[in-house]
Design a protein around this motif. Structure first.
Motif: not given
Length: 376
Positions: A119-122, A125-128
């Protein structure tokens, strides 16, 4: 650089290199260009010419021919092993036990595609929301280092750039404060762009199951965990393919006050997470997009090092990529969630054992053991 900028260089500079580059991409796709090096005195300057700028290319190649300089081409590098170790202060043995927790739909996807999803790293952000962000202490140390560095004088003018030495008449010196400001901006852009150009998949390092991992990554009762080892994971990725995957332990930090141990590596922030997630004890694989054509990302996917350009075209970027691997090498056993119903265990067992129905995608998996959770 265009034709009008190149012409003056021919009068004052020596031509060192003309290289056709066809293995890099930008936001609009394949970005063929010529990489050129010229020298004047002790100063060497590099610049690019778009392959589509026929006038500039024709002039450049004629110049190269007159000085008997052979045009070269950049070859695509193919690594022997797909797996490459991320610079790490702690090396894990190949027999280290690792786990991949997932819901049932992702398990079926793994089996049917024989691929791990990166998965694309950004997207994390939904989790962390700290995922991929540069720790504050690390960033402040980097800025201080730049501000305390003494740069060689830089001069511009007459259609060229010169570092050190005595400038020609008509050239002016670039203020050092301006150069340092641009260097800080460049570092900031590099770190931010890496977030969008990195694709990751995460494994839990543990000799036993984790209650927290079951709860976090199997959002309903019917989840599974793949049990494997680091050695199995490495070998399942294969060899001699046109891409590489970095693997290493994630470092958990107080983002306000702590420095990462691997601060010198440009992808340090990709392997950092905030302290509340330390229970994950994560071993991370990262498929890094360096802009080169490869067998996973392809040759026409968007690529840029400018965060503003990336974000304005983010819909053109894939949310992730599947990376093919050998499931028979990867999977040691499949463990069913301790919260699952009895029928779910039977379903997973039947899927693994259904040689006829899944003969293509499950080749080599018939002997894989399906186990109930030890936490049941």
């Amino acid at each position: 650089m265009n034709l009008e900028q190149i012409k003056p260089l021919r009068q004052t500079h020596s031509l060192l290199k003309v290289e056709l580059v066809t293995c890099e991409r930008n936001i609009s796709g394949l970005n063929a260009h010529y990489n050129v090096s010229v020298k004047h005195g002790d100063s060497t300057t590099n610049f690019n010419i778009r392959a589509g700028d026929t006038d500039a290319v024709s002039y450049l190649l004629k110049w190269a021919e007159e000085v008997n300089l052979v045009r070269t081409e950049r070859a695509v590098e193919i690594t022997e092993n797909v797996f490459q170790s991320f610079a790490n202060d702690k090396i894990l043995d190949d027999d280290t036990v690792i786990w991949k927790y997932m819901d049932f739909s992702k398990f079926i996807s793994l089996l049917s595609t024989q691929s791990l999803w990166f998965a694309r790293l950004d997207k994390n952000w939904e989790v962390d929301p700290f995922e991929g962000k540069v720790p504050k202490a690390h960033w402040e140390t980097l800025i201080e280092r730049i501000l305390n560095t003494k740069f060689a004088p830089q001069f511009i003018g007459n259609g060229k750039v010169q570092f050190g030495g005595t400038p020609e008449i008509g050239m002016t010196q670039v203020p050092e404060a301006e150069r340092k400001s641009k260097q800080i901006e460049l570092q900031r852009d590099m770190y931010e762009a890496a977030i969008y150009n990195s694709y990751v998949t995460c494994w839990n390092v543990s000799t036993h199951e984790s209650y927290h991992m079951w709860k976090l990554y199997c959002n309903h009762h019917n989840g599974i965990a793949i049990k494997s080892t680091l050695g199995r994971l490495k070998s399942s990725l294969g060899q001699n393919k046109n891409y590489s995957v970095l693997g290493g332990l994630v470092e958990y930090l107080d983002y306000e006050n702590q420095m990462p141990a691997r601060g010198e590596h440009p992808l340090t922030h990709v392997y950092c997470k905030s302290l509340p997630y330390s229970f994950e004890n994560e071993f991370r694989l990262c498929l890094k997009d360096f802009g080169s054509i490869n067998d996973v990302i392809g040759g026409h996917a968007p690529y840029s090092l400018t965060p503003e350009e990336i974000k304005s075209n983010l819909n053109s970027y894939s949310s992730g990529f599947p990376v093919k691997l050998d499931l028979s090498r990867l999977i040691e056993s499949v463990v069913v969630s301790p919260h699952s119903d009895p029928w779910f265990f039977e379903l997973v067992t039947s899927i693994i054992g259904a040689e006829r129905k899944f003969s293509h995608s499950l080749s080599g998996l018939i002997a894989v053991n399906v186990a109930s959770s030890n936490m049941s």
